[in-house]
Design an enzyme around this catalytic site. Sequence first.
Site, PDB file in Angstrom:
ATOM      1  N   ASP A 234     -11.064   2.182  -0.887  1.00  0.00           N
ATOM      2  CA  ASP A 234      -9.865   2.793  -0.698  1.00  0.00           C
ATOM      3  C   ASP A 234      -9.315   3.008  -2.118  1.00  0.00           C
ATOM      4  O   ASP A 234     -10.281   2.840  -3.133  1.00  0.00           O
ATOM      5  CB  ASP A 234      -8.806   1.491  -0.204  1.00  0.00           C
ATOM      6  CG  ASP A 234      -7.596   2.068   0.564  1.00  0.00           C
ATOM      7  OD1 ASP A 234      -6.872   2.871  -0.158  1.00  0.00           O
ATOM      8  OD2 ASP A 234      -7.686   1.983   1.806  1.00  0.00           O
ATOM      9  N   LYS A 269     -10.810   3.955  10.686  1.00  0.00           N
ATOM     10  CA  LYS A 269      -9.991   3.375  11.390  1.00  0.00           C
ATOM     11  C   LYS A 269      -8.648   3.751  11.146  1.00  0.00           C
ATOM     12  O   LYS A 269      -7.787   3.335  10.103  1.00  0.00           O
ATOM     13  CB  LYS A 269     -10.311   1.551  11.672  1.00  0.00           C
ATOM     14  CG  LYS A 269      -9.120   1.174  12.470  1.00  0.00           C
ATOM     15  CD  LYS A 269      -9.611  -0.400  12.589  1.00  0.00           C
ATOM     16  CE  LYS A 269      -8.349  -1.275  12.899  1.00  0.00           C
ATOM     17  NZ  LYS A 269      -7.394  -1.458  11.979  1.00  0.00           N
ATOM     18  N   HIS A 273      -5.626  10.375  11.827  1.00  0.00           N
ATOM     19  CA  HIS A 273      -4.263  11.027  12.392  1.00  0.00           C
ATOM     20  C   HIS A 273      -3.222  10.994  11.295  1.00  0.00           C
ATOM     21  O   HIS A 273      -2.195  11.895  11.447  1.00  0.00           O
ATOM     22  CB  HIS A 273      -3.773  10.064  13.403  1.00  0.00           C
ATOM     23  CG  HIS A 273      -3.382   8.709  13.301  1.00  0.00           C
ATOM     24  ND1 HIS A 273      -2.707   7.812  14.110  1.00  0.00           N
ATOM     25  CD2 HIS A 273      -3.365   7.976  12.067  1.00  0.00           C
ATOM     26  CE1 HIS A 273      -2.521   6.900  13.506  1.00  0.00           C
ATOM     27  NE2 HIS A 273      -2.710   6.777  12.162  1.00  0.00           N
TER      28      HIS A 273
HETATM   29  C1  LIG Z   1      -3.420   4.333   7.555  1.00  0.00           C
HETATM   30  S1  LIG Z   1      -4.140   3.232   6.547  1.00  0.00           S
HETATM   31  C2  LIG Z   1      -5.565   2.971   7.334  1.00  0.00           C
HETATM   32  C3  LIG Z   1      -5.838   1.521   6.703  1.00  0.00           C
HETATM   33  C4  LIG Z   1      -7.195   0.982   7.584  1.00  0.00           C
HETATM   34  N1  LIG Z   1      -8.140   1.959   7.983  1.00  0.00           N
HETATM   35  C5  LIG Z   1      -6.766   0.053   8.741  1.00  0.00           C
HETATM   36  O1  LIG Z   1      -6.977   0.310   9.878  1.00  0.00           O
HETATM   37  O2  LIG Z   1      -6.062  -1.017   8.447  1.00  0.00           O
HETATM   38  C6  LIG Z   1      -4.720   4.746   5.342  1.00  0.00           C
HETATM   39  C7  LIG Z   1      -5.408   3.985   4.304  1.00  0.00           C
HETATM   40  O3  LIG Z   1      -6.387   5.283   3.737  1.00  0.00           O
HETATM   41  C8  LIG Z   1      -5.894   5.094   2.141  1.00  0.00           C
HETATM   42  N2  LIG Z   1      -6.289   6.176   1.570  1.00  0.00           N
HETATM   43  C9  LIG Z   1      -5.201   7.168   1.528  1.00  0.00           C
HETATM   44  N3  LIG Z   1      -5.865   8.416   0.696  1.00  0.00           N
HETATM   45  C10 LIG Z   1      -7.297   8.056   0.292  1.00  0.00           C
HETATM   46  C11 LIG Z   1      -8.202   8.521  -0.512  1.00  0.00           C
HETATM   47  N4  LIG Z   1      -8.113   9.868  -0.757  1.00  0.00           N
HETATM   48  N5  LIG Z   1      -9.498   8.026  -0.545  1.00  0.00           N
HETATM   49  C12 LIG Z   1      -9.283   6.561  -0.200  1.00  0.00           C
HETATM   50  N6  LIG Z   1      -8.395   6.003   0.377  1.00  0.00           N
HETATM   51  C13 LIG Z   1      -7.372   6.534   0.873  1.00  0.00           C
HETATM   52  C14 LIG Z   1      -4.822   4.459   2.040  1.00  0.00           C
HETATM   53  O4  LIG Z   1      -4.542   3.564   0.787  1.00  0.00           O
HETATM   54  C15 LIG Z   1      -4.571   3.540   3.031  1.00  0.00           C
HETATM   55  O5  LIG Z   1      -5.091   2.174   2.925  1.00  0.00           O
END
Ligand SMILES: C[S@@+](CC[C@H](N)C(=O)[O-])C[C@H]1O[C@@H](n2cnc3c(N)ncnc32)[C@H](O)[C@@H]1O
Length: 368
Positions: A234, A269, A273
């Site tokens: 992340d 996960k 979206h």
């Molecule tokens: C909607 S959350 C999903 C979290 C996790 N997959 C779950 O189901 O609990 C999106 C995640 O993507 C991470 N994120 C967004 N852009 C990112 C990037 N460019 N590289 C790595 N992580 C990223 C955010 O920090 C966040 O934790």
Amino acid sequence: MAAQTQTIEVPNDAELMQAQADLWRHSLYYLTSMGLRCAVELGIPTTIHGLGGTATVPDLRAALSLPENKLPFFRRLMRVLVTAGVFAAVDGGETERFRLTPLSRILVDGVVADEHHSQRCFVLGTTSRHYVDAAFALSEWFKKDLASPVPSPFEDLHGARLFDESTPLLDPELDAIVNEGLAAHDNLGIGTLLRECRDLFKGVRSLTDCCGRHGATARAIVKAYPHIKCTVLDLPRLVDQAPRDGVVDYVGGDAFQCTVPPAQAVMLKLVLHHLSDDDCVKILAQCKKAIPSRKEGGKVIVIDILVGPSLGPVMFEAQLMMDMLMMVNTRGRQRDEKDWHDLFMKAGFSDYKIVKKLGARAVFEVYP
Ligand SMILES: C[S@@+](CC[C@H](N)C(=O)[O-])C[C@H]1O[C@@H](n2cnc3c(N)ncnc32)[C@H](O)[C@@H]1O
């Protein structure tokens, strides 16, 4: 042309009465949303839980310290919330009591229990002034000729993106609420996933949870399958706050730029979206580089909403509302099976399988 616009087919009497009722419902659904917000702000679900699971209106009025003369108004609020399925009414008349339904049970706050993730902040975020103002701006946004990548109405109106470093600059309180709401939303149903999709992790020796936040899902997977070596990727600012308990490894980096930690399976996960199609293809292609061939058990696991009417009109409406939520507030969207197929193929995968449908969501295995 002009002559045609001077005439209109008038609905028959029954149609007219129904049309008016439907117009009331659709114009006024925001009052259901705001009634739900009001219930959450007052803490009605938590109070009913604290009162032993059922309560009368006078019980609730007293427990919430509401003025006596608000009783009749409170009854009217509860009646709408019962109709919406937020609470259930037991008995009627003077002895009427209200109890929690599954919907209001997931709004109870302050309880620490396995698999309980209070969705209170999801309600507070999605009904917040910033979200509602963005929805107000929808027609103006449609008319604007905005350059691609097209910003969402939220971004265009507020000059900040959700779930981004710019959100706390817009409003730190909103940032805290939407992040807590997002975590609660994403953590709901981890247990269901593990119970319903046992084969998904069978034979998997290593897994990278791409964009896996603080590792709640990864830790649950390791608890159920201790032989799986799990790594969470992340953004560094998220990974820096993650608990270092040695259960999973953490890598801080930008999934679009960095090397996704290699593993037999990579999981996305509830990530895609939030993203535009172009960004989904980029991130899927990055994940593909991290896994071995299909013969060696390589796969990407995608867990996300699968839009379709097969689960009935209520679930379909919920999916479409979630799509509108994405359209108004992010650059992402909810996708039907053809959309998912096209993304997987564009990212260079050869095949995919829907392993399971879990409510509005589906679990996909995507093969290199
Ligand atoms: C909607 S959350 C999903 C979290 C996790 N997959 C779950 O189901 O609990 C999106 C995640 O993507 C991470 N994120 C967004 N852009 C990112 C990037 N460019 N590289 C790595 N992580 C990223 C955010 O920090 C966040 O934790």
